[in-house]
Design an enzyme around this catalytic site. Structure first.
Site, PDB file in Angstrom:
ATOM      1  N   HIS A   1     105.537  50.073  15.717  1.00 51.30           N
ATOM      2  CA  HIS A   1     104.116  50.132  16.063  1.00 51.30           C
ATOM      3  C   HIS A   1     103.237  49.946  14.827  1.00 51.30           C
ATOM      4  O   HIS A   1     102.319  49.107  14.813  1.00 51.30           O
ATOM      5  CB  HIS A   1     103.814  51.481  16.726  1.00 51.30           C
ATOM      6  CG  HIS A   1     102.370  51.676  17.079  1.00 51.30           C
ATOM      7  ND1 HIS A   1     101.878  51.484  18.350  1.00 51.30           N
ATOM      8  CD2 HIS A   1     101.294  52.038  16.323  1.00 51.30           C
ATOM      9  CE1 HIS A   1     100.568  51.723  18.366  1.00 51.30           C
ATOM     10  NE2 HIS A   1     100.194  52.073  17.133  1.00 51.30           N
ATOM     11  N   GLU A   2     103.510  50.712  13.783  1.00 56.00           N
ATOM     12  CA  GLU A   2     102.645  50.669  12.597  1.00 56.00           C
ATOM     13  C   GLU A   2     102.746  49.338  11.856  1.00 56.00           C
ATOM     14  O   GLU A   2     101.768  48.872  11.270  1.00 56.00           O
ATOM     15  CB  GLU A   2     102.967  51.839  11.656  1.00 56.00           C
ATOM     16  CG  GLU A   2     102.775  53.217  12.271  1.00 56.00           C
ATOM     17  CD  GLU A   2     101.386  53.476  12.821  1.00 56.00           C
ATOM     18  OE1 GLU A   2     100.412  52.850  12.347  1.00 56.00           O
ATOM     19  OE2 GLU A   2     101.254  54.308  13.743  1.00 56.00           O
TER      20      GLU A   2
ATOM     21  N   HIS B   1     100.235  47.056  13.184  1.00 47.92           N
ATOM     22  CA  HIS B   1      98.904  47.244  12.584  1.00 47.92           C
ATOM     23  C   HIS B   1      98.809  46.577  11.222  1.00 47.92           C
ATOM     24  O   HIS B   1      97.815  45.930  10.896  1.00 47.92           O
ATOM     25  CB  HIS B   1      98.608  48.738  12.425  1.00 47.92           C
ATOM     26  CG  HIS B   1      98.274  49.440  13.696  1.00 47.92           C
ATOM     27  ND1 HIS B   1      97.452  48.892  14.664  1.00 47.92           N
ATOM     28  CD2 HIS B   1      98.641  50.674  14.153  1.00 47.92           C
ATOM     29  CE1 HIS B   1      97.329  49.753  15.670  1.00 47.92           C
ATOM     30  NE2 HIS B   1      98.037  50.832  15.387  1.00 47.92           N
TER      31      HIS B   1
ATOM     32  N   HIS C   1      95.317  48.237  18.985  1.00 52.55           N
ATOM     33  CA  HIS C   1      96.057  48.854  20.084  1.00 52.55           C
ATOM     34  C   HIS C   1      95.970  48.015  21.355  1.00 52.55           C
ATOM     35  O   HIS C   1      94.935  47.412  21.648  1.00 52.55           O
ATOM     36  CB  HIS C   1      95.539  50.259  20.356  1.00 52.55           C
ATOM     37  CG  HIS C   1      95.978  51.243  19.323  1.00 52.55           C
ATOM     38  ND1 HIS C   1      95.185  52.268  18.860  1.00 52.55           N
ATOM     39  CD2 HIS C   1      97.144  51.347  18.638  1.00 52.55           C
ATOM     40  CE1 HIS C   1      95.845  52.955  17.939  1.00 52.55           C
ATOM     41  NE2 HIS C   1      97.033  52.413  17.794  1.00 52.55           N
TER      42      HIS C   1
END
Length: 323
Positions: free
Chosen positions: A278-279, A282, A288
């Protein structure tokens, strides 16, 4: 000697009672549990603790009392009186609008009040990166103008404001590790992150290589707790699990106070790999996703644990880096 012994014994008992009373004070609430008693609140009420909800919604991108404007014909003015409500417990119009925007973003029933479904969603542990909401309305990121409407109906991904990304000429990114708190062994972390980077490498133009020992990579990964000098302090166990910064900063931080695991077997353990995937999204420039099955969905899932990219994640990274 007896009177002195009696005084000493009395003093000791008093100290013991004082220590015990301190130990029995109510412990601080874990994570986002402070939201629990706000269930049922709605506009027009004044309820103790609503100022904490305001801070929560401000932190995650839904509320900003400082830049709210009113429009009269062609004139725009800032309503300074709104600033007075930023730290009070009044459920005002702006808070209702923020709650409605949150509910819309998470595909909940849009009521503007704190029903049980909304509170349950808000209490889930999540990424510390704000959701990409333009303001406390139902408008979402600018990708609507980038793609045909038919495509936008299925695309749930978002980008950071301004759509920052790594230069198209820089497709080889290095990564390194630097922690201020020891949580897991370096070899374990290297293995977890190698798998996480590979998932993005498979669907994007990037190649990820660990930087030579002692060198600082384009992406720096580490465990930290509390205030760790990046402007986004962690909140202890529960609540915010990790965060990362938009390109080209390259910072990806785990909250060291969480109960991290490479193979979670209980609800209170957090999976290292799923958070890493997930990170990294980013770090590459994705915001998101509104798709609950996407790796870029903001809230952490215990069941099932998400480790793999889904269609929305892949469409998002390819749309961001399409020439």
């Amino acid at each position: 000697m007896a009177p002195n012994l009696s005084l000493l014994l009395g003093a000791f008992l008093l100290l013991l009672v004082t220590v015990q009373s301190k130990n029995h004070t109510k412990p601080p609430e874990k994570g986002f549990n402070f939201l629990q008693h706000l269930e049922g609140c709605h506009k027009g009420q004044t309820v103790k603790g609503l100022h904490e909800l305001k801070r929560y919604l401000e932190k995650f991108g839904y509320l900003n009392y400082g830049t709210t404007s009113t429009h009269h014909h062609s004139k725009t003015t800032t309503t300074m009186s709104n600033l007075n409500h930023a730290n009070d417990d009044e459920f005002d119009n702006l808070l209702e609008a923020a709650v409605r925007a949150y509910q819309s973003n998470y595909h909940l029933k849009v009521t503007g009040s704190l029903d049980s479904e909304t509170i349950q969603e808000m209490m889930l542990p999540r990424c510390g990166v704000p959701d990409n909401i333009v303001n406390a309305t139902n408008s979402f990121p600018s990708r609507k103008m980038k793609h045909p409407k038919v495509f936008d109906m299925v695309a749930q991904y978002t980008f950071f404001p301004g759509r920052p990304r790594w230069p198209l000429s820089k497709t080889r990114l290095t990564y390194s590790f630097q922690s201020s708190a020891q949580v897991v062994g370096l070899q374990t972390l290297r293995s977890v992150c190698s798998r996480a980077f590979q998932k993005w490498q498979n669907v994007s133009p990037f190649t990820f290589v660990e930087a030579p020992q002692g060198a600082t990579g384009d992406i720096v990964i580490g465990f930290h707790r509390g205030n760790h000098n990046d402007g986004a302090p962690f909140d202890g166990s529960g609540g915010t699990l990790a965060h990362a910064f938009a390109p080209t900063k390259g910072w990806f931080h785990y909250d060291a106070d969480e109960n991290w695991s490479t193979n979670p077997t209980s609800m209170n353990q957090i999976d290292l790999e799923s958070v890493a995937v997930h990170e990294i999204g980013h770090v590459l420039g994705l915001g998101h996703s509104r798709d609950r099955n996407a790796i870029m969905f903001a809230s952490y899932s215990h069941n099932p644990i998400r480790r793999d990219l889904n269609t929305d994640d892949i469409q998002g990274i390819r749309a961001l880096y399409s020439s």
